[in-house]
Design an enzyme around this catalytic site. Structure first.
Site, PDB file in Angstrom:
ATOM      1  CB  SER A   1      -0.955  -0.045   1.202  1.00  0.00           C
ATOM      2  OG  SER A   1      -2.002   0.879   1.038  1.00  0.00           O
TER       3      SER A   1
ATOM      4  CG  ASP B   1      -4.060  -1.667   0.082  1.00  0.00           C
ATOM      5  OD1 ASP B   1      -3.247  -2.303   0.769  1.00  0.00           O
ATOM      6  OD2 ASP B   1      -4.071  -0.426   0.031  1.00  0.00           O
TER       7      ASP B   1
END
Length: 639
Positions: free
Chosen positions: A392, A507
């Site tokens: 991320s 993610d």
């Protein structure tokens, strides 16, 4: 045969002239070329006396034992014991190294160690049937068969009890040890990739960076052992003398760098057979087509880790064209080195020695700005970082570091991309996600550090995403940098997934928010610094209470009407980001506990996780925290 007759077996002239036992003439010449000393055979007897199995025998017994030994030269990759057959002899390693694999595990054995000892006693061996043994490098093995052992035992009954005890100890123990791929390299073969030779400055610089290393070339060998000695073939009786010399060289140095010839010569193949690691080296601007020396790789059996080192001219801003060098080459890891940059060579040396340090950056929205402060502290403390990766926002910040930016550049680029150009989340009707991701995708593509390929970053780098289609973790180590980061930051519900042609990616924090296990695969046993963004201890605040049913219209009205008390409810983006990190929190704790990791948890504030305007304020507190944490860590372990 009496001990007074044994010295003739060490008389090189007599053996070379064809005198003595015809059956043992060539094997004895192998041994005679492998040892030398003031007393004929003194070194081989000293060697036998230093082994665990035969160390309890007196000199006279060792002389008699030597006659029963059959010396066997095995080349790298050659099978010594087949797993389908039980051992019928003890095999003692004189020079080189053997890999032993059985149902109990795997290990490597070196000079003075044995395999198959239990066969001499006729007992069920601890590493018996089902044991596979092959040479990791060119080796000299002394084989003691059952018949030879029985003749020796009959002639020396007084030595039998101690010898049998030693055989039981070595033959019945469990097979343990670290598998070869994770063991630090001892010998390195430099092999020219492409059409050019091994660059002199790279070879010299790498030897210096390794410390305690010695470079060995064909010219070195010829100067020590005579013209043409480097071209000795394994079947040549003089091969034992060359192996013995190389063994002594390796015993005297922590690392030995074998520099191959420019073509597929006998010396080039020798370098590959002696090597723990093969390093292909070339100038980055040369033709990436495979060169003549690389043909030797197909001719030398055995599995060896292969690295590729590309030397760039001094002043090179960013590497390019790496994919062409990697295509068609079975390379474990590639490294970029700028000419004249000792730090780059030291990084390669740490990878080769098994001490490379990895930096892992966790996901956490705006908290990722804290990574900038930690990286500054690492830089100022002189802590080398040899590989970097994350999930991320951690993958995004790691990309700045891998591109070689300094602290000021990293902060400037992060502010420009995530703060100065407005919200990173442009809202759209939430049929797929809250944001269309058009803006964030454009920002990533326009960011200079992310415009190229991952292969062209200065440092080894990875970003982690998660596959919705296949329910698995995806590690991005090649391809466009911006696209890998876009997948890694695709917070479910906030940004749309990324379609990579076969699957939908979201993610990386969904499955692995702090991917220390991925970094362990990059740096092996090297140290890892992990930066966690989950707040701990008293820094956590108690959330405000609210009704079980929450109307979005009422929340909106409380924010638009200045005369209405503002409803304190969690934001949708924050709920999504926090829920994602909670899903991997337990797995993260288990991974951190599985190996020694320096974990840093900087202060991350109390702002909303998608409120990137608050990000720059996190840099300085994280820097001050990391400075103190690193100082305490060094004080604990000593200088």
């Amino acid at each position: 045969m009496s001990s007074t007759q044994v010295p003739e077996f060490f008389d090189r002239d007599r053996i070379a002239a064809g005198l003595g036992s015809t059956r043992r003439r060539r094997p004895l010449l192998l041994l005679a070329e492998s040892w030398s000393g003031t007393e004929p055979g003194s070194e081989v007897l000293d060697f036998l006396a230093g082994t665990e199995v035969f160390g309890g025998l007196d000199r006279a017994a060792l002389r008699e034992l030597f006659v029963a030994l059959d010396p066997v030269h095995v080349t790298a990759g050659e099978v010594v014991l087949d797993a389908d057959r039980a051992p019928d002899a003890l095999h003692l390693v004189a020079y080189g190294r053997l890999a032993v694999r059985s149902g109990a595990g795997s290990r490597e054995i070196g000079p003075g160690q044995v395999v198959g000892a239990a066969a001499l006693l006729g007992i069920e061996p601890g590493d018996g049937a089902g044991t596979h043994v092959h040479a990791v490098r060119d080796s000299l093995v002394l084989r003691l068969g059952v018949a030879g052992f029985e003749r020796f035992a009959a002639a020396h009954p007084g030595s039998l009890l101690g010898l049998c005890r030693a055989l039981v100890r070595t033959g019945s123990g469990p097979v343990t040890g670290v598998p070869a791929p994770t063991a630090p390299a001892v010998t390195v073969a430099l092999l020219p990739a492409g059409s050019g030779p091994v660059p002199d400055e790279l070879a010299t610089g790498l030897v210096t960076a390794l410390g305690g290393a010695l470079e060995v070339t064909s010219a070195t060998v010829d100067a020590a052992l005579g013209a043409g000695a480097s071209g000795t073939e394994p079947a040549d009786p003089r091969n034992g003398r060359l192996l013995a010399w190389l063994q002594r060289v390796e015993a005297a140095h922590r690392f030995v760098v074998y520099r191959a010839d420019d073509g597929d010569t006998e010396w080039t193949r020798r370098c590959l057979r002696q090597a723990d690691r093969v390093v292909l080296v070339a100038r980055a601007g040369d033709d990436p087509a495979a060169g003549p020396a690389e043909r030797a790789l197909a001719r030398v059996p055995g599995e060896r880790r292969r690295d590729l080192v590309l030397l760039h001219p001094a002043g090179t801003a960013a590497p390019s064209g790496t994919a062409a060098w990697l295509a068609g080459r079975d390379v474990t890891r590639h490294h970029h080195v700028r000419a004249g940059d000792t730090g780059h060579l030291e990084r390669v040396a740490r990878f080769l020695s098994g001490t490379a340090r990895g930096l892992v950056l966790a996901g956490g929205g705006v908290r990722g700005f804290a990574h900038l402060g930690v990286m500054r502290a690492l830089d100022e403390a002189g802590v080398p970082v040899d590989a970097v990766g994350g999930a991320s926002i951690g993958a995004l910040m790691a990309g700045f570091y891998a591109d070689g930016l300094d602290h000021e550049q990293r902060v400037r680029q992060a502010r420009a991309a995530m703060v100065e150009k407005g919200s990173m989340v442009g809202f759209t009707p939430p049929f797929v996600a809250l944001s269309s991701a058009r803006k964030v995708t454009r920002l990533l593509r326009e960011e200079p550090s992310f415009a190229g390929l991952i292969e062209d970053l200065w440092l080894p780098y990875f970003a982690v995403s998660a596959s919705l289609s296949q329910a698995r973790e995806v590690v991005h180590e090649t391809g466009p940098t911006w696209r890998a980061i876009r997948a890694s930051i695709a917070i479910p519900g906030v940004y749309p997934p990324v379609h990579d042609g076969t699957q939908l990616l979201v993610d990386g924090g969904v499955m692995n928010n702090l991917p220390v296990d991925v970094m362990a695969g990059v740096v092996g046993d090297g140290p890892i610094v992990a930066v966690n963004l989950q707040p701990t201890g008293s820094g956590r605040r108690t959330p405000a209470e609210f009704d079980l049913a929450v109307s979005g219209w009422r929340v909106l009205a409380s924010r638009l009407n200045p005369f209405t008390p503002r409803m304190r409810v969690p934001r949708l983006g924050d709920v999504l980001v926090r829920s994602m990190s909670l899903s991997t929190a337990r797995l993260q704790r288990d991974r951190l506990a599985s190996r020694s990791i320096e974990l840093l948890t900087p202060p991350v504030g109390r702002s909303g996780l998608l409120d990137f305007r608050a990000g720059p304020a996190l840099v300085e507190p994280a820097y001050l925290y990391a400075v103190e944490a690193l100082a305490q860590s060094r004080a604990a372990v000593g200088p």
